[in-house]
Design an enzyme around this catalytic site. Structure first.
Site, PDB file in Angstrom:
ATOM      1  N   LYS A 173      27.866 -24.218  32.599  1.00  0.00           N
ATOM      2  CA  LYS A 173      28.218 -24.112  34.018  1.00  0.00           C
ATOM      3  C   LYS A 173      27.723 -25.316  34.820  1.00  0.00           C
ATOM      4  CE  LYS A 173      29.078 -19.210  34.126  1.00  0.00           C
ATOM      5  NZ  LYS A 173      28.802 -18.802  32.721  1.00  0.00           N
TER       6      LYS A 173
HETATM    7  C1  LIG Z   1      29.708 -18.135  31.915  1.00  0.00           C
HETATM    8  C2  LIG Z   1      29.464 -18.166  30.458  1.00  0.00           C
HETATM    9  C3  LIG Z   1      30.469 -17.796  29.526  1.00  0.00           C
HETATM   10  C4  LIG Z   1      31.832 -17.290  29.945  1.00  0.00           C
HETATM   11  O1  LIG Z   1      32.638 -18.321  30.476  1.00  0.00           O
HETATM   12  P1  LIG Z   1      33.985 -17.979  31.293  1.00  0.00           P
HETATM   13  O2  LIG Z   1      34.413 -19.267  31.925  1.00  0.00           O
HETATM   14  O3  LIG Z   1      33.619 -16.930  32.282  1.00  0.00           O
HETATM   15  O4  LIG Z   1      34.987 -17.488  30.292  1.00  0.00           O
HETATM   16  C5  LIG Z   1      30.167 -17.912  28.166  1.00  0.00           C
HETATM   17  N1  LIG Z   1      28.961 -18.337  27.751  1.00  0.00           N
HETATM   18  C6  LIG Z   1      27.973 -18.711  28.598  1.00  0.00           C
HETATM   19  C7  LIG Z   1      26.671 -19.166  28.053  1.00  0.00           C
HETATM   20  C8  LIG Z   1      28.183 -18.633  29.981  1.00  0.00           C
HETATM   21  O5  LIG Z   1      27.189 -18.986  30.817  1.00  0.00           O
END
Ligand SMILES: *Cc1c(COP(=O)(O)O)cnc(C)c1O
Length: 466
Positions: A112
């Site tokens: 993120k």
């Molecule tokens: C947010 C997150 C996901 C999911 O990603 P999306 O874009 O919501 O599909 C998977 N793994 C981790 C470690 C995350 O922080």
């Protein structure tokens, strides 16, 4: 470049307005009116660019003339400068035809950061231009909160309030939020569950006078700029593995469908992406959809991969809009039905066209533990539970003959974010990177508040300078 809502009745906006608006007024999600395609020759000309420069070039057609290329490039350089690996998003080889894309070299050790660091710079730039300020309010069960706090800290245009359920996030996750002592960062530990946190945030956004007075804004995964920033690492990876002259596939652990939708956008831009394998945990609404053509809500239960414990994948609406060839009336009807009944079914031809590109696999906690263990035994890599789901999806897609191109699994979080699961599977305790190793001795700051909208509203009103 203009943006339209998937539901078709919100105003058509330019890039900056879409970034600041987040969700469209009609409840839909903004998508670009057209997707810029790069020719093979154009992709080849991008091959040698460093990550931030590549980011600016990929985003430019979607930004249009609202931000000069040199400014976009400066924002990208600033956003990725603090990352702890010179390649920003490095690749490792796991097996003959299987690669791992490490997306945990940002400040909070999860993918993120790649989108939110850029979004933080972009918000600050746009708000300074307009002479405006915003109040970011969000709820987190872990990864999003810390990434948003790191992205917004010390920005004079932003006050940020993040609610987490008191005593219910891991030590590492809490400390990644509460040890940020910047005066514009406010951590609220709510005496309640994550759902309570979310309900309170929703209630604050629904309080229109309050929302207006404090210029509330969400930095959640439906923001188009987050998707756009994520397209960049799919492109850098594809180019590194030989695109546009050699196809590549990806395997993505999926919750809200934001990350894998960015891969779909990269493909629409002309990259030869052959196959997209998605992995879910036992909250498997997407796996069931790809198996049956029906999207049907059930409950959510906690798993070893908590960032994927979701009930509805909000970004899936963007894919469906594309599959409906931009028919927003049809899409709105589908979404209304979903809202009313908790389910919808797509026509068989549409379902077939989606399963031609996507496969989907589900893994429960026992699978996750087994995959972490076998990956460690065969490659020496420690992977986190989310990454394990992607790795397993890639292995299944290869075994099922869904791809002959090299497949890249996304390592979405550093193993040290989920040390208990990793240690239980491998016997090895994953250490934090050196630069974070003093996390457990840093000073923390947060307030513990009662589980009530009034308590939170009062706290924000008292702290917020806007
Ligand atoms: C947010 C997150 C996901 C999911 O990603 P999306 O874009 O919501 O599909 C998977 N793994 C981790 C470690 C995350 O922080």
């Amino acid at each position: 470049m203009k943006y339209i809502s998937t539901r078709g009745t919100a105003p058509i906006l330019g890039f900056s307005d879409v970034v600041l608006a987040g969700l469209a007024e009609d409840g839909g999600l903004y998508v670009p009116q057209t997707f810029q395609q790069f020719t093979a020759a154009e992709w080849r000309s991008l091959t040698a660019l460093p990550y931030p420069q590549l980011a600016a070039r990929i985003m430019q057609p979607f930004v249009g003339d609202e931000i000069p290329l040199a400014t976009l490039e400066r924002l990208a350089v600033e956003a990725y400068q603090p990352f702890r690996h010179p390649a920003i998003a490095p690749l490792k080889q796991l097996a003959h035809n299987h690669w791992l894309l490490e997306l945990f070299h940002g400040q909070t050790l999860a993918f993120k950061d790649y989108a939110l660091q850029f979004l933080g710079k972009l918000f600050d730039y746009l708000l300074q231009q307009r002479g405006e300020k915003i109040t970011v309010v969000g709820a987190t069960s872990g990864d999003t909160g810390s990434a948003a706090i790191e992205a917004c800290r010390d920005k004079s245009t932003i006050e940020i309030f993040i609610l987490h359920p008191h005593g219910r996030v891991s030590d590492v996750q809490r400390r990644q939020m509460t040890t940020v002592l910047s005066p514009n960062v406010h951590n609220i530990a709510l005496k309640g569950t994550f759902d309570d946190c979310q309900d309170i945030v929703k209630a604050l956004f629904n309080d229109l006078p309050f929302r207006k007075q404090h210029n509330l804004s969400a930095i959640n995964s439906i923001n188009w700029a987050r998707i756009l920033a994520q397209v960049v690492y799919y492109a850098s990876t594809a180019l590194a593995l030989g695109a546009p002259d050699r196809p590549v596939s990806f395997a993505v652990p999926t919750g809200n469908f934001g990350n894998v939708y960015a891969a779909f956008v990269a493909r629409k831009m002309g990259l030869p992406i052959e196959h997209l394998a998605i992995g879910t945990n036992k909250n498997d609404i997407l796996t069931r959809f790809f198996a049956s053509g029906s999207m049907a809500v059930t409950g959510v239960s906690p798993t070893l991969a908590p960032s994927m414990d979701i009930q509805v994948s909000s970004n899936f609406e963007r894919l469906l809009f594309d599959a409906y060839n931009g028919d927003s009336a049809k899409l709105s009807t589908t979404m209304q039905e979903f809202r009313a009944t908790g389910q919808y079914t797509v026509p068989p031809a549409l379902h077939n066209s989606l399963t031609a590109l996507f496969s989907a696999y589900r893994f429960d906690d026992a699978d996750i533990t087994r995959i972490i263990s076998t990956t460690y035994q065969t490659t020496g890599e420690l992977i986190d539970p989310h990454t394990a789901i992607g790795v397993a999806a890639a292995q299944h897609a290869l075994a099922d003959g869904r791809t002959t191109a090299p497949i890249v699994s996304l390592a979405c979080a550093h193993p040290a974010k989920f040390p208990d699961a990793v240690q239980a599977a491998t016997g090895v305790f994953p250490e934090l990177p050196l630069w974070l190793s003093d996390l457990h001795s840093r000073e923390e700051r947060m307030v513990v508040l009662e589980n009530s909208v009034e308590a939170i509203r009062g706290f924000i009103a008292a702290k917020d300078i806007i």
